[in-house]
Design an enzyme around this catalytic site. Sequence first.
Site, PDB file in Angstrom:
ATOM      1  CB  VAL A   8      -0.958   0.033   1.215  1.00  0.00           C
ATOM      2  CG1 VAL A   8      -2.008  -1.050   1.097  1.00  0.00           C
ATOM      3  CG2 VAL A   8      -0.200  -0.085   2.524  1.00  0.00           C
ATOM      4  CB  SER A   9       0.573   4.486  -1.631  1.00  0.00           C
ATOM      5  OG  SER A   9       0.488   3.835  -2.878  1.00  0.00           O
ATOM      6  CB  THR A  10      -0.275   6.212   2.922  1.00  0.00           C
ATOM      7  OG1 THR A  10      -1.605   5.693   2.969  1.00  0.00           O
ATOM      8  CG2 THR A  10      -0.121   7.132   1.719  1.00  0.00           C
ATOM      9  CD  GLN A  13      -3.243   3.567   0.581  1.00  0.00           C
ATOM     10  OE1 GLN A  13      -2.076   3.276   0.367  1.00  0.00           O
ATOM     11  NE2 GLN A  13      -4.080   3.928  -0.371  1.00  0.00           N
TER      12      GLN A  13
END
Length: 196
Positions: A8-10, A13
């Site tokens: 996931v990007s962050t 998330q």
Amino acid sequence: MLIGYARVSTPEQDLTPQLDALREAGCEKTFTDKASGAKANRAGLADALSHARTGDVLVVWKLDRLGRTMKGLVDLAAELAERGIGFRSLTDGIDTAGTAGKLIFNILAAMAEMERDLIRERTTAALIVARREGRVGGRKTVMTPKRLEAARKLLASGMTVREVAPAIGVSVPTLYRHFPASVQDTINAEGEGVEA
């Protein structure tokens, strides 16, 4: 062995949907990252790749979990193909065990090879042009004609390389590059003759 990779990007998330899908697909080991797909160094992906052996299959929930750029995906596909590691994307329907998946994998690997060849050709052409125009790569030398003359005079006066280098503002290795031991001996001999 099926090796899962989820990203996931962050940090906010949730990885759970991806991890559930990878578990259902039969992944025995799963590695994760909470980092942007544009980031080149991802510890989880590096661990997954170092754990994978010939005959294993890297499984992702979706292709974009591996990276955001086509170049990154192409390079990774080429690396996997070279190491004999399969690849499967659950939602994109890519599986190198099947004929269509192998085709896509081979196309991506061929694109990576073509990109490397193009970069090599462009670099070689640029170097040829630069040499033709009298430019060479690397840093500019710090040994200006004035410094060379000053070094020659100081060496002729009997100073050592270790004394001359800081006096003219260069490093000892730089001075040795321009005045090897044989040249220093000649300069010192000339200096002795001038003084006598």
